[in-house]
Write an enzyme that holds these catalytic residues in place. Structure first.
Site, PDB file in Angstrom:
ATOM      1  N   GLY A  98       5.751  -0.941   2.564  1.00 18.89           N
ATOM      2  CA  GLY A  98       5.461  -1.227   1.164  1.00 18.89           C
ATOM      3  C   GLY A  98       5.151   0.015   0.346  1.00 18.89           C
ATOM      4  N   PRO A  99       5.601   0.056  -0.920  1.00 20.73           N
ATOM      5  CA  PRO A  99       6.301  -0.988  -1.666  1.00 20.73           C
ATOM      6  C   PRO A  99       7.828  -0.968  -1.543  1.00 20.73           C
ATOM      7  CG  PRO A  99       5.731   0.775  -3.143  1.00 20.73           C
ATOM      8  CD  PRO A  99       5.158   1.161  -1.801  1.00 20.73           C
ATOM      9  N   GLY A 100       8.396  -0.059  -0.738  1.00 21.14           N
ATOM     10  CA  GLY A 100       9.810  -0.163  -0.416  1.00 21.14           C
ATOM     11  C   GLY A 100      10.725   0.905  -0.968  1.00 21.14           C
ATOM     12  N   GLY A 101      10.193   1.878  -1.688  1.00 21.00           N
ATOM     13  CA  GLY A 101      11.055   2.929  -2.217  1.00 21.00           C
ATOM     14  C   GLY A 101      11.744   3.736  -1.132  1.00 21.00           C
ATOM     15  N   LYS A 102      10.977   4.172  -0.147  1.00 17.94           N
ATOM     16  CA  LYS A 102      11.566   4.936   0.956  1.00 17.94           C
ATOM     17  C   LYS A 102      12.450   4.032   1.815  1.00 17.94           C
ATOM     18  CE  LYS A 102       7.531   7.997   1.141  1.00 17.94           C
ATOM     19  NZ  LYS A 102       6.705   7.204   0.205  1.00 17.94           N
TER      20      LYS A 102
ATOM     21  N   GLU B 297       5.616  -4.482   7.019  1.00 14.04           N
ATOM     22  CA  GLU B 297       4.550  -4.258   6.039  1.00 14.04           C
ATOM     23  C   GLU B 297       3.488  -5.321   6.239  1.00 14.04           C
ATOM     24  OE1 GLU B 297       1.874  -3.445   3.548  1.00 14.04           O
ATOM     25  OE2 GLU B 297       3.528  -2.019   3.738  1.00 14.04           O
TER      26      GLU B 297
ATOM     27  N   ASP C 109       0.485  -5.978  11.528  1.00 15.11           N
ATOM     28  CA  ASP C 109      -0.208  -4.703  11.660  1.00 15.11           C
ATOM     29  C   ASP C 109       0.770  -3.728  12.311  1.00 15.11           C
ATOM     30  OD1 ASP C 109      -1.726  -2.558  12.917  1.00 15.11           O
ATOM     31  OD2 ASP C 109      -3.521  -3.750  12.528  1.00 15.11           O
TER      32      ASP C 109
ATOM     33  N   ASP D 200       4.842   5.960   6.940  1.00 12.38           N
ATOM     34  CA  ASP D 200       4.307   6.328   5.627  1.00 12.38           C
ATOM     35  C   ASP D 200       2.911   5.722   5.557  1.00 12.38           C
ATOM     36  OD1 ASP D 200       3.919   7.071   3.021  1.00 12.38           O
ATOM     37  OD2 ASP D 200       5.330   5.637   2.158  1.00 12.38           O
TER      38      ASP D 200
ATOM     39  N   CYS E 109       0.971  10.557   1.239  1.00 10.92           N
ATOM     40  CA  CYS E 109       0.938  11.024  -0.140  1.00 10.92           C
ATOM     41  C   CYS E 109      -0.453  11.619  -0.385  1.00 10.92           C
ATOM     42  CB  CYS E 109       1.239   9.892  -1.118  1.00 10.92           C
ATOM     43  SG  CYS E 109       1.631  10.533  -2.753  1.00 10.92           S
TER      44      CYS E 109
END
Length: 455
Positions: free
Chosen positions: A264-268, A287, A313, A331, A384
């Site tokens: 999540g949220p799914g960009g990668k 996710e 999990d 991520d 990040c």
């Protein structure tokens, strides 16, 4: 008095952030759409919301002086109205009378007539002096250099110290104030054309580092996204590079099996799905949050590849598949200190005490992912955040656990090879090949990327 729609939307969003732990970057677009704001009003609402949240610590120091009381003694709704007013007075070209009058009206609507008199007195006190005079005044209150930087650059002291240590690991401690300034600036919209599925528009400008990134010189990004049917998306260049570092670290063999463990949220995930489709690999996503899993499904809808999305999990999901995957993206949940430009409230939500719990989870997720790799498989560990405990510390701990069964691939070299221009990635002090991107150096989120191969 009627409050202008843009200010009303900004105030309601700020209140939701503080009352309900809402995320401004998710709530604000919906609120703008529901209010039917024009393009100019939408831009104003965005600036007022993000600017107020970014510099909240600075504005609270100003309000405490002007009100002659601690901010925690002020009604929360009135305090948010004051923050919004102070932002307009100190950091925008909004006329003083409009900033004061409409903020006073917001305070009155939130807490009654008495609150409006208090808000009026505070904001008129602030408006009598220049922003520079107020900045000097709050700097003089600081008990240490770190506290001065914290107050004037609107970052909690613990974040200031963590970012300084991360920069110092590259011999760049003197760049701290440049980084904090970049954190407080609105980022430019960066987009990605999913590889093999979409092309950059002819009038777009290619981003310097990601081979699939671009920026529009003008026009509406939403129109471009809609026309591309989900194959063009808004995505930070650092996020693009994190996914591409995994897929292009070594050549892909047809039939490889990939996993995005914390999707999540799914960009990668969308970038991975496009790459998997192009190279004959399969991709699975996981996710733990059902709401974010829904965002993942939406993000990959434009890719003609079946990508099952589980909701477990990540430690359990990876633990159920020992030795099954060729490439895994982790991520990991983190402090988010690398995305403070985009998620302005994040700096005020986390504390130094949160880091040990996060790093424990990160170590467990990365360790589980390594266990799910085939021999020769690669995991990309991405945060990040540049915080050394969440980046170098986690990788070092997992490498200690796995010993000679795990080796590091230079993510810095991979990212450099992807780039049209030198990303200027300094060698890490720990001798690793970790790639660390920076807002003030690369105009990306402060993304950390490590690549580990199971041998």
């Amino acid at each position: 008095m009627r409050v202008a729609p843009a200010r009303a939307v900004a105030f309601d969003t700020i209140r939701a952030v503080h009352e309900s732990d809402a995320f401004a970057n998710l709530l604000l677009p919906t609120s703008i759409s529901r209010a039917g704001l024009s393009a100019s009003d939408a831009a104003l609402a965005t600036e007022l919301t993000y600017g107020t949240l970014r510099r909240q610590g600075t504005y609270d120091a100003v309000i405490a002086i002007a009100a002659d009381r601690a901010v925690h003694d002020i009604d929360p709704g009135v305090l948010d109205a004051l923050r919004l007013g102070v932002h307009q007075l100190m950091s925008t070209r909004v006329a003083s009378h409009a900033a004061v009058n409409e903020s006073v009206e917001l305070a009155r609507a939130s807490a009654g007539r008495a609150a409006s008199g208090f808000a009026n007195a505070v904001l008129r006190r602030v408006s009598r002096d220049t922003p520079g005079e107020w900045m000097s005044r709050i700097a003089d209150l600081a008990r240490s250099d770190d506290e001065r930087i914290s107050l004037t650059h609107a970052h909690p002291v613990w974040v200031v110290r963590a970012l300084r240590r991360a920069l110092a690991a590259e011999g760049r401690a003197d760049e701290l104030e440049a980084l904090l300034t970049a954190d407080n600036a609105a980022p430019r919209v960066t987009m990605a054309a999913l590889p093999g599925l979409a092309e950059r528009p002819d009038d777009a400008r290619h981003t310097p580092f990601s081979p699939v990134g671009f920026r529009l010189e003008g026009g509406d990004p939403e129109a471009v996204i809609a026309q591309a049917q989900g194959r063009v998306r808004v995505q930070d260049e650092g996020s693009q590079l994190a996914a591409l570092a995994l897929t292009r670290a070594v050549p892909v063999r047809a039939g490889e099996r990939w996993l995005d463990l914390c999707a999540g949220p799914g960009g990668k995930t969308a970038v991975l799905a496009a790459e998997a489709l192009a190279h004959g690999a399969t991709l699975e996503a996981n996710e733990i949050s059902p709401a974010r899993a829904g965002l993942v499904r939406k993000a990959i809808a434009g890719v003609p590849l079946e990508v099952p999305v589980s909701e477990q999990d990540g430690r359990v999901r990876a633990g159920e598949a020992p030795g099954e995957y060729d490439r895994i993206l982790v991520d990991a949940p983190c402090t988010g200190l690398g995305a403070l430009r985009r998620r302005p409230e994040a700096r005020w939500r986390k504390a130094a005490a949160d880091v040990p719990e996060l790093t424990a989870l990160q170590i467990e997720l990365l360790g589980a992912a390594v266990g799910a790799l085939k021999p020769g498989g690669i995991v990309a560990y991405v945060t990040c955040s540049p915080h050394l405990a969440e980046t170098a510390g986690v990788v070092a701990e997992v490498r200690r656990e796995w010993g000679e069964a795990l080796e590091e691939v230079s993510a810095g070299a991979v990212v450099t090879a992807l780039s049209d221009s030198d990303p200027n990635l300094a060698p890490q002090a720990d001798g690793s090949g970790r790639a660390q991107l920076w807002p003030h150096r690369h105009n990306t989120d402060a993304m950390s990327i490590s690549l580990l191969r199971r041998v």
